[in-house]
Each structure stands twice: as structure tokens, then as C-alpha cells.
Design an enzyme around this catalytic site. Structure first.
Site, mmCIF file in Angstrom:
data_model
loop_
_atom_site.group_PDB
_atom_site.id
_atom_site.type_symbol
_atom_site.label_atom_id
_atom_site.label_comp_id
_atom_site.label_asym_id
_atom_site.label_seq_id
_atom_site.Cartn_x
_atom_site.Cartn_y
_atom_site.Cartn_z
ATOM 1 N N ASP A 1 -21.065 28.799 11.855
ATOM 2 C CA ASP A 1 -19.716 29.293 12.057
ATOM 3 C C ASP A 1 -18.749 28.105 12.105
ATOM 4 O O ASP A 1 -18.697 27.326 11.178
ATOM 5 C CB ASP A 1 -19.675 30.200 13.288
ATOM 6 C CG ASP A 1 -20.634 31.398 13.114
ATOM 7 O OD1 ASP A 1 -20.603 32.022 12.045
ATOM 8 O OD2 ASP A 1 -21.420 31.674 14.024
ATOM 9 N N GLU B 1 -18.859 25.269 13.613
ATOM 10 C CA GLU B 1 -19.370 23.895 13.677
ATOM 11 C C GLU B 1 -19.423 23.203 12.320
ATOM 12 O O GLU B 1 -19.441 21.985 12.242
ATOM 13 C CB GLU B 1 -20.728 23.829 14.387
ATOM 14 C CG GLU B 1 -21.902 24.408 13.649
ATOM 15 C CD GLU B 1 -22.247 25.849 14.014
ATOM 16 O OE1 GLU B 1 -23.441 26.177 14.047
ATOM 17 O OE2 GLU B 1 -21.312 26.638 14.239
ATOM 18 N N ARG B 2 -19.417 23.957 11.229
ATOM 19 C CA ARG B 2 -19.412 23.327 9.909
ATOM 20 C C ARG B 2 -18.194 22.428 9.745
ATOM 21 O O ARG B 2 -18.272 21.363 9.144
ATOM 22 C CB ARG B 2 -19.428 24.391 8.812
ATOM 23 C CG ARG B 2 -19.354 23.785 7.405
ATOM 24 C CD ARG B 2 -19.311 24.878 6.351
ATOM 25 N NE ARG B 2 -18.886 24.375 5.055
ATOM 26 C CZ ARG B 2 -19.680 24.148 4.038
ATOM 27 N NH1 ARG B 2 -20.974 24.347 4.164
ATOM 28 N NH2 ARG B 2 -19.219 23.722 2.884
ATOM 29 N N HIS C 1 -21.524 18.988 6.330
ATOM 30 C CA HIS C 1 -22.342 19.982 5.642
ATOM 31 C C HIS C 1 -23.103 19.319 4.503
ATOM 32 O O HIS C 1 -22.833 18.176 4.156
ATOM 33 C CB HIS C 1 -21.468 21.126 5.114
ATOM 34 C CG HIS C 1 -20.302 20.649 4.303
ATOM 35 N ND1 HIS C 1 -19.102 20.293 4.884
ATOM 36 C CD2 HIS C 1 -20.165 20.425 2.988
ATOM 37 C CE1 HIS C 1 -18.266 19.888 3.928
ATOM 38 N NE2 HIS C 1 -18.890 19.956 2.777
ATOM 39 N N LYS D 1 -19.210 39.868 3.831
ATOM 40 C CA LYS D 1 -19.032 38.978 2.683
ATOM 41 C C LYS D 1 -20.188 39.031 1.671
ATOM 42 O O LYS D 1 -20.205 38.255 0.724
ATOM 43 C CB LYS D 1 -18.868 37.539 3.163
ATOM 44 C CG LYS D 1 -17.750 37.339 4.164
ATOM 45 C CD LYS D 1 -16.437 37.179 3.481
ATOM 46 C CE LYS D 1 -15.302 37.207 4.445
ATOM 47 N NZ LYS D 1 -14.590 36.063 4.713
ATOM 48 N N CYS E 1 -28.649 27.329 9.017
ATOM 49 C CA CYS E 1 -27.635 27.232 10.058
ATOM 50 C C CYS E 1 -27.874 25.879 10.727
ATOM 51 O O CYS E 1 -28.369 24.960 10.081
ATOM 52 C CB CYS E 1 -27.707 28.411 11.033
ATOM 53 S SG CYS E 1 -29.312 28.612 11.845
ATOM 54 N N VAL F 1 -32.291 31.163 14.077
ATOM 55 C CA VAL F 1 -31.771 32.509 14.275
ATOM 56 C C VAL F 1 -30.843 32.923 13.128
ATOM 57 O O VAL F 1 -31.175 33.796 12.336
ATOM 58 C CB VAL F 1 -31.033 32.636 15.639
ATOM 59 C CG1 VAL F 1 -30.464 34.040 15.808
ATOM 60 C CG2 VAL F 1 -31.991 32.329 16.780
ATOM 61 N N ARG F 2 -29.685 32.282 13.037
ATOM 62 C CA ARG F 2 -28.678 32.724 12.059
ATOM 63 C C ARG F 2 -29.148 32.578 10.611
ATOM 64 O O ARG F 2 -28.959 33.501 9.805
ATOM 65 C CB ARG F 2 -27.368 31.966 12.263
ATOM 66 C CG ARG F 2 -26.687 32.292 13.580
ATOM 67 C CD ARG F 2 -25.465 31.433 13.808
ATOM 68 N NE ARG F 2 -25.856 30.038 13.998
ATOM 69 C CZ ARG F 2 -25.004 29.032 14.137
ATOM 70 N NH1 ARG F 2 -23.702 29.248 14.099
ATOM 71 N NH2 ARG F 2 -25.442 27.793 14.325
ATOM 72 N N CYS G 1 -16.824 23.300 -1.291
ATOM 73 C CA CYS G 1 -17.128 21.868 -1.288
ATOM 74 C C CYS G 1 -17.376 21.399 -2.709
ATOM 75 O O CYS G 1 -18.120 22.003 -3.455
ATOM 76 C CB CYS G 1 -18.368 21.611 -0.427
ATOM 77 S SG CYS G 1 -18.997 19.927 -0.536
#
Length: 127
Positions: free
Chosen positions: A29, A31-32, A37, A52, A70, A75-76, A124
Site C-alpha cells: 500500500d 509503503e511503496r 520498489h 482494480k 508485498c 499475507v498480501r 515506473c
């Protein structure tokens, strides 16, 4: 039928990521934006991931391998990879053959000395 999800190490991904048919999907979320990244990765935050999914399918047209991650891929990352696989089970064939999760996630990638990008461009454009 949902596709199987496999795991990939950072060294395996490093050798494969230059291939044009691979997309790296970062589901972290906020933190990127301050942690950096993996260069060239797509950002589909986990908190809005389900909404999305059609955009992700569109953004990865022509790719046969998607690698989700993640921060730690505990988890994510795996959850979003499963949701993507379930979504594709109901969709027409979009050409995706491999759905993978990056072992140890972004934190493991960075900790093992792999290259990171700190650009703020979306998407990016880094190498």
C-alpha cells in the site's frame, strides 16, 4: 479452475525479469512510495486490489507470467495472487500461464542486495 500459484526466489526473478513476458506486481500500500520498489514493477495496492482487477488484466496484456509481492509476501502478496487466479478462472483466456509470489517479498529482495528504484513515476519507467 484456478491456476496454481508457485513461489520464486529473488535470484530466480533477477534472472527472469528482463524477459518481456513477465510482469512484477507490487501490492504494497503506502509503503511503496517511501520504501522504493523493484524497477519496472506495476503497483496495484492490496487495499483496492479487487476493484482494480480489470485494470491489472489490461496492464498485463501479452504477459504470461505475473509475479506478485508485498513487503514480506506472507499475507498480501499471496492473497492478491490467489484473487487474481480466481478472477482469471472466470475470465476468458488472457494468456497468463504462471502466477507466482516472490519469496520474502520486497524486503527480502532489497536485503539481498537486489536493485531497487526510488522513482515516483507511475508507472515506473526504471530498469
Amino acid at each position: 479452475m484456478a491456476r496454481g500459484i508457485t513461489y520464486i526466489t529473488s535470484s530466480e526473478l533477477l534472472s527472469l525479469r528482463r524477459r518481456p513476458n513477465i510482469a512484477i506486481v507490487d501490492v504494497r500500500d503506502d509503503e511503496r512510495s517511501y520504501d522504493g520498489h523493484i524497477a519496472g514493477s506495476l503497483h496495484f495496492a492490496s487495499d483496492t486490489f479487487l476493484d482494480k482487477l480489470p485494470s491489472l488484466v489490461e496492464a498485463t496484456k501479452g504477459k504470461d507470467t505475473l509475479v506478485f509481492h508485498c513487503a514480506l509476501s506472507q499475507v498480501r502478496g499471496p492473497k492478491c495472487a490467489r484473487r487474481f487466479a480466481e478472477y482469471l478462472a472466470d475470465a476468458k483466456d488472457v494468456g497468463v500461464k504462471n502466477i507466482m509470489v516472490l519469496e520474502r517479498g520486497y524486503n527480502g529482495w532489497e536485503a539481498s542486495g537486489r536493485p531497487v528504484c526510488r522513482c515516483t513515476e507511475v508507472p515506473c519507467k526504471g530498469e
